[in-house]
Design an enzyme around this catalytic site. Structure first.
Site, short mmCIF file in Angstrom:
data_model
loop_
_atom_site.label_atom_id
_atom_site.label_comp_id
_atom_site.label_asym_id
_atom_site.label_seq_id
_atom_site.Cartn_x
_atom_site.Cartn_y
_atom_site.Cartn_z
N HIS A 24 41.67 109.14 7.18
CA HIS A 24 41.25 108.90 5.79
C HIS A 24 41.32 110.17 4.94
O HIS A 24 41.25 110.10 3.72
CB HIS A 24 39.82 108.34 5.78
CG HIS A 24 39.75 106.94 6.32
ND1 HIS A 24 39.61 105.85 5.51
CD2 HIS A 24 39.84 106.46 7.58
CE1 HIS A 24 39.60 104.74 6.25
NE2 HIS A 24 39.73 105.10 7.51
N ASP B 188 41.61 115.74 -1.81
CA ASP B 188 40.96 114.48 -1.44
C ASP B 188 42.01 113.58 -0.81
O ASP B 188 43.12 113.48 -1.34
CB ASP B 188 40.39 113.81 -2.70
CG ASP B 188 39.10 113.05 -2.45
OD1 ASP B 188 38.91 112.59 -1.32
OD2 ASP B 188 38.28 112.94 -3.40
#
Ligand code: ADQ
Length: 476
Positions: free
Chosen positions: A163, A371
């Site tokens: 992720h 991110d």
């Protein structure tokens, strides 16, 4: 557990919370989250099992069924929680994989515990998986599980999804047990990343560190093929749109605006309180714009929601101090009695309340230094209906690849951030609506269910040795 599953998810956390009912009874309920929403249909269709930590330390609860999912808790002791989770996962791997924006901490005993806990998760998966089952391992806490599981159960189809970003070779090479981590991931049939660049980092690393050959995104390992690919995660778009259109949420959004004094511009930030999210730099940009006179308190207000996170890890404690000092400084310099410049909320909210904030906000600031994806950016877009609104988005968020109509900025360049924010504040409503519509259309076809389907189809194909390039992936 008597029955074995043909579909197994292995993740650090179980998608459940323990609650106390009004009459004092302890009960489990599923915790709301994109991953569980996406995987719920697959799990229920296949009598699937989710393996993970239930929270708390010491003995784990017995396996149980909840809303059609077999829940299989894995125990963690207090020491393991500190070393495997807070230490190796969140003080070593997390910063290293996010461009080392904080210095990673390396400790031998953390690595040993990480190995031990990964073995426990692999063992649990080996026990519950039926013959030839599909096992999907999630995220950076469990990178050794694929190889450990393949050793125990070579019959399984094993997928892994990361992720968070996967770093370039130079950074990954810092990690003391780097070859073991890489071999751990290579136990999979398919390794999925948020970004194409991450998948490329991975295949190149396999050649650099282990001398493995690759063709396109397919690596040769011990006579097997391991595929790498990009599978950008998304949100439950329909649910988010429905929530935002709910009259109660709309009314609450109006109330929030009124509570903030009906300013011209509400600027919103919603993040876990994490040093990768660029909260400080966003506050500084706002302060400088107030000080330059480009924004005025009363006309513009900033709301920063910073969800408590990893509070026992030192990096996070010092970040909290820095953010709170900056908020205090801005309000001290620019606030008036009853009219603060920044509203800072170190709290968790329901999805309804968050949706109301998204509906209320004119400008959403998502400015991470790095991110994997950033779902807040996508949630904001999905909540805007036909009302426009502006998304200021860091180029270093995975979401920037898809949300091209946002106001993109380089978070390392304070003037660039200020400029993007001012362009967002000044943009014409028609232009904002046009930008939003394009991004909303994208999110309707690229939601989290499509993400899960695409990954699982590609895993099936990879495990069966067929070789179609997964959707949207280019060969190196
Ligand atoms: P995170 O770093 O946690 O996830 P993000 O993708 O932004 O970051 O997801 C945060 C989620 O938490 C959002 O769904 C948001 O609505 C929710 N949230 C935030 N603040 C909240 C609050 N105060 N109350 C309630 N809910 C709140 C990691 C990676 C990301 C990647 C995701 C999914 O770091 O890059 O997008 O996984 O793969």
């Amino acid at each position: 557990m008597a029955e074995r599953s043909s579909f197994v998810v292995v993740a650090n956390r179980l998608p459940v919370d323990e609650i106390t009912t009004p009459d004092g009874e302890r009960q489990w309920r599923t915790s709301p989250g994109g991953l569980v929403t996406a995987l719920h249909p697959v799990l229920t269709e296949h009598g699937g099992t989710w393996i993970g930590w239930a929270g708390g330390t010491g003995e784990a609860p017995e396996p149980f069924d909840l809303e059609g999912i077999h829940i299989h808790p894995v125990p963690l002791s207090a020491d393991e929680l500190e070393r495997y989770y807070e230490g190796q996962s969140n003080a070593t791997i997390w910063p290293l994989y996010h461009d080392a924006v904080e210095t990673p901490v390396y400790k031998r005993r953390w690595r040993e515990t990480y190995r031990l806990v990964n073995q426990r998760f692999a063992q649990a998966a080996a026990e519950v998986a039926a013959d030839g089952a599909t096992v999907w391992v999630q995220d950076y806490q469990l990178q050794l599980v694929p190889a450990m599981l393949r050793e125990l159960r070579p019959d399984l189809k094993i997928g892994f999804f990361l992720h968070i970003p996967f770093p370039p070779i130079e950074l990954f090479m810092q990690m003391p047990f780097r070859a073991e981590v890489l071999r751990g991931l290579l136990g999979s049939d398919l390794v999925g990343f948020q970004q194409r660049l991450a998948a490329q980092n991975f295949v190149r690393l396999a050649r650099h560190l282990l001398g493995l050959r690759y063709e396109g995104q397919s690596i040769q390992v011990d006579g097997r093929k391991v595929k790498a690919g990009a599978f950008p995660i998304s949100i439950d778009t329909k649910e988010m749109e429905r929530l935002a259109a709910d009259p109660k949420v709309q009314a609450r959004a109006k109330e929030i605006r009124a509570e903030l004094g009906d300013p011209k511009t509400i600027i919103l930030g919603v993040d876990r309180l994490d040093y990768t999210k660029g909260i400080e730099l966003r506050l500084k940009a706002f302060r400088e714009l107030l000080s330059d006179g480009k924004l005025k308190v009363g006309d513009a207000v900033m709301v920063q929601v910073a969800t408590p996170s990893r509070e026992r890890v030192e990096h996070y404690q010092s970040l909290r101090v820095k953010v709170e000092r900056e908020v205090g400084r801005i309000n001290g310099e620019f606030g008036r009695v009853g009219v603060p410049a920044v509203h800072y909320l170190h709290q968790s909210y329901s999805k309804q309340e968050l949706a109301a904030m998204y509906v209320a906000a004119d400008v959403m600031m998502v400015t991470p230094l790095r991110d994997g994806m950033n779902l807040v950016a996508k949630e904001y877009v999905a909540c805007r209906g036909d009302t426009g609104g502006a998304l200021v988005l860091s180029e270093f968020a995975g979401a920037a690849t898809e949300m091209r109509q946002s106001f993109l900025c380089n978070p390392h360049d304070p003037d660039g951030v200020k400029d993007a924010l001012m362009r967002a504040v000044a943009a014409e409503p028609a232009e904002l609506k046009r930008r939003m519509r394009v991004m909303q259309r994208h999110l309707r076809t690229h939601d989290v269910a499509q993400w899960a389907r695409t990954f699982l189809d590609a895993l099936e194909a990879a495990a069966e040795g067929r070789d179609p390039e997964p959707d949207g992936v280019q060969s190196t």
